[in-house]
Design a protein around this motif. Structure first.
Motif, PDB file in Angstrom:
ATOM      1  N   ALA A  30       6.383   6.336  -9.203  1.00  0.00           N
ATOM      2  CA  ALA A  30       5.830   7.315  -8.647  1.00  0.00           C
ATOM      3  C   ALA A  30       5.826   7.115  -6.947  1.00  0.00           C
ATOM      4  CB  ALA A  30       4.333   7.052  -9.060  1.00  0.00           C
ATOM      5  N   SER A  31       6.452   5.984  -6.495  1.00  0.00           N
ATOM      6  CA  SER A  31       6.485   5.740  -4.934  1.00  0.00           C
ATOM      7  C   SER A  31       7.514   6.092  -4.290  1.00  0.00           C
ATOM      8  CB  SER A  31       6.513   4.032  -4.981  1.00  0.00           C
ATOM      9  OG  SER A  31       7.778   3.494  -5.406  1.00  0.00           O
ATOM     10  N   ASP A  32       7.593   6.191  -3.176  1.00  0.00           N
ATOM     11  CA  ASP A  32       8.741   6.410  -2.324  1.00  0.00           C
ATOM     12  C   ASP A  32      10.044   5.612  -2.630  1.00  0.00           C
ATOM     13  OD1 ASP A  32       7.397   8.777  -1.564  1.00  0.00           O
ATOM     14  OD2 ASP A  32       6.719   7.557   0.497  1.00  0.00           O
TER      15      ASP A  32
ATOM     16  N   ARG B 162     -13.395   0.072  -8.612  1.00  0.00           N
ATOM     17  CA  ARG B 162     -14.363  -0.074  -7.471  1.00  0.00           C
ATOM     18  C   ARG B 162     -14.624  -1.455  -7.162  1.00  0.00           C
ATOM     19  NH1 ARG B 162     -16.326   4.767  -5.570  1.00  0.00           N
ATOM     20  NH2 ARG B 162     -16.071   6.609  -7.001  1.00  0.00           N
ATOM     21  N   SER B 163     -14.790  -2.119  -8.187  1.00  0.00           N
ATOM     22  CA  SER B 163     -15.093  -3.487  -8.141  1.00  0.00           C
ATOM     23  C   SER B 163     -13.877  -4.421  -7.371  1.00  0.00           C
ATOM     24  CB  SER B 163     -15.425  -4.234  -9.324  1.00  0.00           C
ATOM     25  OG  SER B 163     -14.357  -4.350 -10.237  1.00  0.00           O
ATOM     26  N   ALA B 164     -12.637  -3.764  -7.552  1.00  0.00           N
ATOM     27  CA  ALA B 164     -11.535  -4.233  -6.669  1.00  0.00           C
ATOM     28  C   ALA B 164     -11.276  -3.800  -5.493  1.00  0.00           C
ATOM     29  CB  ALA B 164     -10.380  -4.387  -7.631  1.00  0.00           C
ATOM     30  N   ALA B 165     -12.451  -2.911  -4.911  1.00  0.00           N
ATOM     31  CA  ALA B 165     -12.341  -2.391  -3.634  1.00  0.00           C
ATOM     32  C   ALA B 165     -11.453  -1.009  -3.313  1.00  0.00           C
ATOM     33  CB  ALA B 165     -11.906  -3.402  -2.543  1.00  0.00           C
ATOM     34  N   GLY B 166     -11.176  -0.686  -4.788  1.00  0.00           N
ATOM     35  CA  GLY B 166     -10.300   0.611  -4.869  1.00  0.00           C
ATOM     36  C   GLY B 166     -11.486   1.860  -4.934  1.00  0.00           C
TER      37      GLY B 166
ATOM     38  N   GLU C 269      -2.739  -0.154  -4.879  1.00  0.00           N
ATOM     39  CA  GLU C 269      -1.947   0.116  -3.628  1.00  0.00           C
ATOM     40  C   GLU C 269      -2.254   1.189  -2.932  1.00  0.00           C
ATOM     41  OE1 GLU C 269       2.212   0.211  -4.620  1.00  0.00           O
ATOM     42  OE2 GLU C 269       2.284  -0.827  -6.358  1.00  0.00           O
ATOM     43  N   GLY C 270      -3.609   1.673  -2.834  1.00  0.00           N
ATOM     44  CA  GLY C 270      -4.212   2.520  -2.100  1.00  0.00           C
ATOM     45  C   GLY C 270      -4.399   3.599  -2.473  1.00  0.00           C
ATOM     46  N   ALA C 271      -3.995   4.299  -3.713  1.00  0.00           N
ATOM     47  CA  ALA C 271      -4.412   5.556  -3.943  1.00  0.00           C
ATOM     48  C   ALA C 271      -5.759   5.720  -4.372  1.00  0.00           C
ATOM     49  CB  ALA C 271      -3.532   5.941  -5.245  1.00  0.00           C
ATOM     50  N   HIS C 272      -6.217   6.952  -4.141  1.00  0.00           N
ATOM     51  CA  HIS C 272      -7.752   7.573  -4.578  1.00  0.00           C
ATOM     52  C   HIS C 272      -7.118   7.810  -6.232  1.00  0.00           C
ATOM     53  CE1 HIS C 272     -11.752   9.240  -5.460  1.00  0.00           C
ATOM     54  NE2 HIS C 272     -10.699  10.415  -5.566  1.00  0.00           N
TER      55      HIS C 272
ATOM     56  N   GLN D  87       0.731  -1.175  -0.096  1.00  0.00           N
ATOM     57  CA  GLN D  87       0.147   0.001   0.043  1.00  0.00           C
ATOM     58  C   GLN D  87       0.914   1.127  -0.039  1.00  0.00           C
ATOM     59  OE1 GLN D  87      -3.859  -0.223  -0.252  1.00  0.00           O
ATOM     60  NE2 GLN D  87      -2.692  -2.045  -0.941  1.00  0.00           N
ATOM     61  N   ARG D  88       1.386   1.419  -1.258  1.00  0.00           N
ATOM     62  CA  ARG D  88       2.548   2.653  -1.104  1.00  0.00           C
ATOM     63  C   ARG D  88       2.083   3.844  -1.444  1.00  0.00           C
ATOM     64  NH1 ARG D  88       7.015   0.190  -5.349  1.00  0.00           N
ATOM     65  NH2 ARG D  88       4.975  -0.176  -6.614  1.00  0.00           N
ATOM     66  N   PHE D  89       0.465   4.015  -1.863  1.00  0.00           N
ATOM     67  CA  PHE D  89      -0.021   5.084  -2.248  1.00  0.00           C
ATOM     68  C   PHE D  89      -1.440   5.306  -1.244  1.00  0.00           C
ATOM     69  CE2 PHE D  89       1.759   3.522  -6.112  1.00  0.00           C
ATOM     70  CZ  PHE D  89       2.940   4.519  -6.072  1.00  0.00           C
ATOM     71  N   ALA D  90      -1.316   4.639  -0.042  1.00  0.00           N
ATOM     72  CA  ALA D  90      -2.310   5.028   0.826  1.00  0.00           C
ATOM     73  C   ALA D  90      -2.487   6.449   1.422  1.00  0.00           C
ATOM     74  CB  ALA D  90      -2.265   3.967   2.141  1.00  0.00           C
TER      75      ALA D  90
END
Length: 263
Positions: free
Chosen positions: A241-243, A55-59, A33-36, A6-9
């Motif tokens: 895009a991640s840290d 959304r179907s994948a709970a995003g 990975e948690g991004a909106h 979850q690098r983008f939560a």
């Protein structure tokens, strides 16, 4: 259980060209990975399909219409983004045009500059305009920008010379934006994909499904001997895009299966 870290939560990340291809795959990967994800595209039905998949994948996702060839459309999208997301964790530029009005080739001698303005508007100016206008929100979040160029930036083709020129220009613009935004804490990077199996290429054919299977059997002209799937390019974008890529900026990374090394 989500298989991805979850690098983008907690981060809002905008993705242009989110209706299909690399843009859709990138939006789904970032959401996993948690991004909106803010889905930017002029193809609203396609973007809605991406939103449904996320959304179907709970995003979490939201659609905002944006035509990169139209400065007024960009301005309207920026207003919505700035109002809803004053801190923007990232902007990923996957939107692009390969040809104009269904014409795949633009030979210099026979067509001259036909298509120049439209291709440069979508592939270069529109992305630069978005970054410029969204800079305050990106700076507020110490966000990241990732552009999507192409291996075509490093080739010379008589029939697609304008497209190739736009991608080379985008590599240069990426470096310049990185220099401008680094003091503000914003990283700017690019990826240069090799041949990738996307709707942009498949839908040019009378039988898209047959074209997809044919592309999956192609050698790709690279060391790995195949074309990429959009998800493979999306994985590279997610890394940049991640840290995990916190000490990278101002460079465009080849994701081409060793295409450059084979030439």
């Amino acid at each position: 259980m989500n298989a991805h870290p979850q690098r983008f939560a907690g981060r809002a990340i905008a993705v242009t060209g989110a209706a299909s291809g690399i843009g859709r795959a990138t939006a789904q990967r970032l959401a996993a990975e948690g991004a909106h994800v803010i889905l930017l595209d002029r193809d609203l039905p396609g973007a809605a399909t991406t939103e449904e998949a996320v959304r179907s994948a709970a995003g979490s996702a939201a659609v905002i219409g944006c035509d990169l060839a139209d400065p007024a459309s960009i301005a309207a999208a920026v207003t919505q983004i700035a109002d809803r997301y004053p801190q923007l964790g990232g902007l990923i530029g996957c939107a692009g045009a390969v040809h104009v009005d269904g014409v795949q080739e633009n030979p210099f001698l026979s067509k001259g500059l036909a298509g120049w303005d439209q291709l440069f508007a979508v592939n270069v100016r529109g992305m630069a305009d978005l970054v410029h206008q969204l800079a305050p929100a990106l700076v507020a979040a110490r966000g990241v920008v990732v552009t999507v160029s192409s291996e075509a930036a490093y080739r010379s083709r008589a029939g697609r010379w304008i497209y190739d020129a736009t991608k080379a220009a985008l590599v240069s613009v990426t470096r310049s934006m990185a220099a401008a935004l680094a003091p503000q804490g914003v990283r700017v990077l690019g990826v240069a994909p090799g041949g990738t199996i996307t709707e942009m290429h498949i839908n040019d054919h009378a039988d898209p499904q047959a074209a997809r299977e044919q592309m999956r059997g192609a050698t790709g002209g690279n060391l790995l001997g195949r074309l990429a799937e959009p998800e493979e390019i999306a994985a590279a974008i997610a890394f940049l895009a991640s840290d995990d890529a916190s000490f990278m900026t101002g460079t465009t990374v080849a994701v081409d299966g060793g295409g450059a090394a084979s030439r």
